[in-house]
Design a protein around this motif. Sequence first.
Motif, PDB file in Angstrom:
ATOM      1  N   ARG A   6       0.823  -1.208   0.000  1.00  0.00           N
ATOM      2  CA  ARG A   6       0.000   0.000   0.000  1.00  0.00           C
ATOM      3  C   ARG A   6       0.862   1.265   0.000  1.00  0.00           C
ATOM      4  O   ARG A   6       0.506   2.272  -0.608  1.00  0.00           O
ATOM      5  N   PHE A  59      -5.877   1.208  -7.850  1.00  0.00           N
ATOM      6  CA  PHE A  59      -6.008   0.844  -6.440  1.00  0.00           C
ATOM      7  C   PHE A  59      -6.302   2.080  -5.583  1.00  0.00           C
ATOM      8  O   PHE A  59      -7.156   2.051  -4.696  1.00  0.00           O
ATOM      9  N   ALA A  60      -5.572   3.156  -5.849  1.00  0.00           N
ATOM     10  CA  ALA A  60      -5.784   4.384  -5.083  1.00  0.00           C
ATOM     11  C   ALA A  60      -7.184   4.933  -5.296  1.00  0.00           C
ATOM     12  O   ALA A  60      -7.835   5.418  -4.361  1.00  0.00           O
ATOM     13  N   TYR A  77     -13.630   1.948  -0.922  1.00  0.00           N
ATOM     14  CA  TYR A  77     -13.406   0.508  -0.875  1.00  0.00           C
ATOM     15  C   TYR A  77     -11.998   0.260  -0.342  1.00  0.00           C
ATOM     16  O   TYR A  77     -11.020   0.328  -1.089  1.00  0.00           O
ATOM     17  N   LEU A  78     -11.879  -0.013   0.958  1.00  0.00           N
ATOM     18  CA  LEU A  78     -10.580  -0.224   1.584  1.00  0.00           C
ATOM     19  C   LEU A  78     -10.069  -1.612   1.200  1.00  0.00           C
ATOM     20  O   LEU A  78     -10.661  -2.630   1.574  1.00  0.00           O
ATOM     21  N   LEU A  79      -8.971  -1.656   0.451  1.00  0.00           N
ATOM     22  CA  LEU A  79      -8.466  -2.923  -0.073  1.00  0.00           C
ATOM     23  C   LEU A  79      -7.845  -3.758   1.036  1.00  0.00           C
ATOM     24  O   LEU A  79      -7.141  -3.242   1.906  1.00  0.00           O
ATOM     25  N   ASP A  80      -8.098  -5.071   0.964  1.00  0.00           N
ATOM     26  CA  ASP A  80      -7.688  -5.941   2.070  1.00  0.00           C
ATOM     27  C   ASP A  80      -6.963  -7.208   1.628  1.00  0.00           C
ATOM     28  O   ASP A  80      -6.042  -7.649   2.300  1.00  0.00           O
ATOM     29  N   ASP A  91     -12.146  -6.029  -0.917  1.00  0.00           N
ATOM     30  CA  ASP A  91     -12.075  -4.996   0.113  1.00  0.00           C
ATOM     31  C   ASP A  91     -12.266  -5.632   1.493  1.00  0.00           C
ATOM     32  O   ASP A  91     -12.378  -6.863   1.620  1.00  0.00           O
ATOM     33  N   THR A  92     -12.300  -4.816   2.540  1.00  0.00           N
ATOM     34  CA  THR A  92     -12.368  -5.341   3.903  1.00  0.00           C
ATOM     35  C   THR A  92     -13.699  -6.020   4.221  1.00  0.00           C
ATOM     36  O   THR A  92     -13.799  -6.733   5.221  1.00  0.00           O
ATOM     37  N   GLU A 137      -9.807   3.046  -3.249  1.00  0.00           N
ATOM     38  CA  GLU A 137      -9.852   3.463  -1.844  1.00  0.00           C
ATOM     39  C   GLU A 137     -10.448   4.855  -1.698  1.00  0.00           C
ATOM     40  O   GLU A 137     -11.164   5.124  -0.732  1.00  0.00           O
ATOM     41  N   ASP A 138     -10.182   5.733  -2.676  1.00  0.00           N
ATOM     42  CA  ASP A 138     -10.813   7.071  -2.635  1.00  0.00           C
ATOM     43  C   ASP A 138     -12.333   6.947  -2.669  1.00  0.00           C
ATOM     44  O   ASP A 138     -13.042   7.782  -2.087  1.00  0.00           O
ATOM     45  N   LYS A 141      -0.014   4.337  -2.519  1.00  0.00           N
ATOM     46  CA  LYS A 141      -0.520   5.464  -1.750  1.00  0.00           C
ATOM     47  C   LYS A 141       0.376   6.687  -1.923  1.00  0.00           C
ATOM     48  O   LYS A 141      -0.060   7.825  -1.779  1.00  0.00           O
TER      49      LYS A 141
END
Length: 257
Positions: A91, A182-183, A190-193, A229-230, A186-187, A95
């Motif tokens: 990340r 990916f960024a 969707y928090l990637l897990d 995602d999480t 998350e914006d 990020k």
Amino acid sequence: MTASGYTDARPLQVRVADEIRARIESAEYAPGQQLPTLDDLAQTYGCSLAVIRKSLDLLRQQGLVVTVQGKGSFVRERPTARRHGIERYSRSTWKNGKPILTAEADMQGHKASQVIRELAEVPAPAVVAEKFGVPAGTPVWVRRRTTLINDRPNQLADSYYELKVVEGTLIQEENTGPGGGFARLEDAGYLLDRISEEWTVRMPTGPETVALRLPAGTPVVNLVRTTFDTTGMAVEVMLATLAGDMVSFAYDFPIPD
């Protein structure tokens, strides 16, 4: 069987090809070096020109030799491989603004680039629909691109997203912005897990051979990558075809209980 052991049952052209391959692998015949003439090879191995031609055909099929009309046969120069490993998804990398492809290539001393082939709403292929848990043919968004390492195509990568996930994001645009897809996921909240990868190896189709500039005998590696995602929701499915001579795999991870 002879007194010294088993008789070598390989056809003569296979034995000659194997001996030449051994010289290539030992760097006696270096990458880019021209091989001896057909006559010289025939004399070296005590066989006919027809056998030498068949041996070189085998080596071409194995991707070890290229023949230039009017000049002769040469040891194929090996392209630089891009290593794949778990750390490529860190990340901290995307990020900080670098897409995965660019960051990975930079760390390995390569130059990476990509060409967008298509941005469109399309019916979901069966494997994509299965990963998303939707019926095959459901409309999804796709980003098709060709990636290049040191100016040679190394991968055909198609990333699929459910429409609700990418609506209003830069994932639908040619330039996804700092950090890449990916960024942007998350914006969008969707928090990637977790990432799942499935790899298979096969011979290429005709169009893949052309698109990836594959020498004869070069396989391709298929990748199905699913990003979750999480909440456990699949938010991206990438179907990629990689040039088999331009990729290597290096994984370092704890042994699971």
